[in-house]
Scaffold this active site. Structure first.
Site, PDB file in Angstrom:
ATOM      1  CD  GLU A 254      -2.976  -1.021   0.240  1.00 34.02           C
ATOM      2  OE1 GLU A 254      -3.056   0.011  -0.458  1.00 34.02           O
ATOM      3  OE2 GLU A 254      -3.744  -1.980   0.098  1.00 34.02           O
ATOM      4  CB  CYS A 288      -2.175   6.981   1.936  1.00 30.98           C
ATOM      5  SG  CYS A 288      -3.532   6.167   2.760  1.00 30.98           S
ATOM      6  CD  GLU A 390       2.246  10.374  -1.047  1.00 33.71           C
ATOM      7  OE1 GLU A 390       3.336   9.796  -0.990  1.00 33.71           O
ATOM      8  OE2 GLU A 390       1.198   9.934  -0.544  1.00 33.71           O
TER       9      GLU A 390
END
Ligand code: NAD
Length: 486
Positions: A254, A288, A390
Site C-alpha cells: 500500500e 495516503c 505526492e
C-alpha cells in the site's frame, strides 16, 4: 517542561509474549512533534532481534492455526472491547508520539476497534466450501493461513494501519512479526499488549522496533517469512518488492497517492468546501488518500476558493492535546523540510499563487514544534511538483478547469492511483468519473472515508493488493483442496 527518564513509559519490544530489549542494547528516542520533548525511547532492533521474533512466531504457529476461526475471532472481539474501554489513554499516547489532534486520535483508535470487530464478526462464516462433482467425486475447499507474515507500517496512521493488517492476518490463522515506524512505535506496542491480555497466545504477534533499513529489510529478507504486507512510500515499496520477489514471498504493497478531487459547477459548494478542508488538512495532510490535487470548475471557482480560503484561515493549529485544535504538527523534521522545499520552489518559480499559508509556524509557544501553516496555492501549473509529486503535508494546490473532460485528463496526469473524488449532483458525471479516473476507490461527494467493509488499495504506483473486507482475508490465506473420489 523537560521530561525525565523515570517518567518514560519504558516500552520494550514484544517477542514471544515478553518485553525485551535489543540484543545490541541501542535505542531510538521517540519525541513529541508538537514540543520536541522526549516521550519515551524504544530499542533499536537488529537483524538478530528479527530472527528471535521469527523463531517466536514459528513456535506459536501450530497452536494458533489449530484454533477454530471462531476462537480466533472471539479474541479479536475481546481486544476491540478493551481498546474501546481504554480509547482515551490510547489516543493520548498516539497524539503524543504522532502529533495529530486528540479528536483525530480518538477516531483512529475507534477505527482500529471497528476493524477488529468486523473480522471477529465474519469469523463464523469462514467455513470453507464443498464442490459437488457428480459421479467423479466431491471436493472440499478450505482456507489455510500463509504462515508467518512480516508487517511494516508507517507513522501517519499507525493504529488504523495496524488494524488493517492484524485483523485479517490473525483471523486467517497467521502469526506475525510487526515493525512499527521508528517515530510512532508506542501505541502499536500497547495494542499488542492488549491483544495478548485478550487471549492472544504469546508469540502470535511479535513487535520489533527499529530502523527500516535494518529491521524492515531483515524482515523482508528472512526466509522464514511467507508474506510481507507493507504500507509506506513508493521508494521503499519498490525496494521491498525487489527483495521479496527473489524469494517468491506473497506481497501486499500500500504505497503513496496523489488523490485528485474534482468539483463540478453543479456541486453543493459548501459540502465540497468541507470535503476539501477535511480531505487535505486532516492529520496535517499526512494521509495516503488526502486530497492532494484539487480541480475546480471555472464557473464556481471564485466563490469556492473564497470560502475555502476563509475556512483554512479559521483552522486552529496547535499541540494536539489542547482543546479545540484542528491541526497538529508534521510528524518529523524530514517531513516538514520536504514541505518547506516544495512550497518555496513553487514560490521562487512563480508556478502558483499562494493565497494563504506558505511557511512554518515558529512563534512561541510553537517554536519547538514541527508546525507548518495550512497552505492554499491557486493556478498551479500541471508540471509543478505540487501537482506531479505526492505532497505529504498541509498544502493544497488548485487548478481551475473548463469542463469534465479536462478535469478527468488532469486527474489522470499522475503515476499514482489510490483514491479520487468527484463532487457533483449529476449522476452521469459521477458515473464517468468512476469509469475514467484511475484509482482504487472513487468517492462521489465524499473523500477519505474507508470503512472496514470496503476493499482499499491502489493501482499503478500506488501499490499491489487490497486491504479491508473479505479481500484482505483472502490475501492472508490460500486455498487447500481435499478431493474425495467416491
Ligand atoms: P516509508 O516508506 O519511509 O516508511 C514506512 C515504513 O517502512 C516504516 O516503518 C519504515 O521504518 C520502513 N522502512 C523504511 N525503509 C525500509 C526498507 N528499506 N525496508 C523495509 N522497511 C523500511 O514511508 P513513510 O514516510 O513512513 O510513510 C508515508 C508514505 O506512506 C506516504 O507515501 C503515504 O502515502 C504512504 N501511505 C500509504 C497508505 C496506503 O494505504 N496506500 C497508507 C498510509 C501511508
Amino acid at each position: 517542561m523537560e521530561r525525565y527518564e523515570d517518567e518514560w513509559l519504558n516500552m520494550l519490544m514484544r517477542i514471544g509474549g515478553t518485553d525485551v530489549g535489543s540484543l545490541d542494547d541501542s535505542w531510538i528516542n521517540v519525541k513529541n512533534p508538537a514540543t520536541g520533548e522526549q516521550v519515551d525511547r524504544v530499542p533499536a532492533g537488529s537483524t538478530d532481534d528479527v530472527s528471535r521474533a521469527v523463531d517466536a512466531a514459528g513456535a506459536a504457529s501450530a497452536g494458533w492455526k489449530k484454533k477454530t476461526v471462531r476462537e480466533r475471532g472471539i479474541i479479536l472481539f475481546h481486544a476491540a472491547e478493551k481498546v474501546r474501554e481504554q480509547h482515551k489513554e490510547l489516543a493520548r499516547l498516539l497524539t503524543l508520539e504522532q502529533g495529530k489532534p486528540l479528536r483525530e486520535a480518538i477516531d483512529e483508535v475507534r477505527g482500529y476497534a471497528n476493524i477488529l470487530e468486523f473480522y471477529a464478526g465474519i469469523s463464523a462464516s469462514q467455513q470453507g466450501e464443498m464442490v459437488r462433482l457428480g459421479t467423479s467425486g466431491d471436493a472440499l475447499v478450505v482456507r489455510e493461513p500463509l504462515g508467518i507474515c512480516g508487517v511494516i507500517i508507517p507513522w501517519n496512521m499507525p493504529v488504523l494501519i495496524m488494524g488493517w493488517k492484524v485483523g485479517p492476518a490473525l483471523l486467517a490463522g497467521n502469526t506475525m512479526v510487526l515493525k512499527p515506524a521508528s517515530t510512532t512505535p508506542l501505541t502499536n506496542l500497547r495494542l499488542a499488549q492488549i491483544l495478548e491480555a485478550s487471549g492472544l497466545p504469546p508469540g502470535v504477534l511479535n513487535i520489533v522496533t527499529g530502523q527500516g533499513e535494518i529491521v524492515g529489510e531483515a524482515l523482508v529478507k528472512h526466509p522464514g517469512i511467507q508474506k510481507i504486507s507493507f504500507t509506506g512510500s513508493c521508494t521503499t515499496g519498490l525496494r521491498i518488492r525487489e527483495l521479496a520477489t527473489s524469494q517468491l514471498k506473497e506481497l501486499t504493497l500500500e504505497l503513496g497517492g496523489s488523490d485528485p478531487m474534482i468539483v463540478m459547477d453543479d456541486a453543493d459548494i459548501d459540502k465540497a468546501v468541507d470535503g476539501a478542508l477535511r480531505g487535505r488538512f486532516y492529520n496535517a495532510g499526512q494521509t495516503c488518500t488526502a486530497v492532494k490535487r484539487l480541480f475546480v470548475h471555472d464557473a464556481i471557482a471564485d466563490t469556492f476558493m473564497q470560502k475555502l480560503k476563509q475556512r483554512i484561515e479559521g483552522l486552529k493549529i496547535g499541540n494536539g492535546l489542547e482543546a479545540g485544535v484542528d491541526m497538529g504538527p508534521l510528524n518529523s523534521p524530514v517531513q516538514r523540510e520536504r514541505i518547506v522545499q516544495i512550497v518555496d520552489a513553487t514560490r521562487d518559480a512563480d508556478a502558483g499563487t499562494i493565497l494563504t499559508g506558505g511557511g512554518v509556524l515558529n512563534e512561541t509557544p510553537y517554536d519547538r514544534g514541527l508546525f507548518y501553516r495550512p497552505t492554499l496555492v491557486a493556478d498551479v501549473m500541471p508540471e509543478n511538483r505540487l501537482m506531479s509529486e505526492e505532497v505529504f503535508g498541509p498544502v493544497l494546490p488548485v487548478m481551475t478547469v473548463p469542463d469534465l473532460d479536462t478535469a478527468i485528463r488532469e486527474a489522470n496526469r499522475t503515476r499514482y492511483g489510490l483514491g479520487a473524488s468527484v463532487w457533483t449532483t449529476n449522476l452521469h458525471t459521477a458515473k464517468r468519473a468512476f469509469d475514467e479516473v484511475h484509482a482504487g476507490i472513487v468517492w462521489v461527494n465524499r473523500h477519505l472515508t474507508v470503512p472496514p467493509e470496503v476493499p482499499f488499495g491502489g493501482m499503478n504506483e500506488s501499490g499491489i493488493g487490497r486491504e479491508n473486507g473479505l479481500h484482505a482475508l483472502d490475501s492472508y490465506s490460500r486455498t487447500k483442496t481435499l478431493f474425495l473420489g467416491w
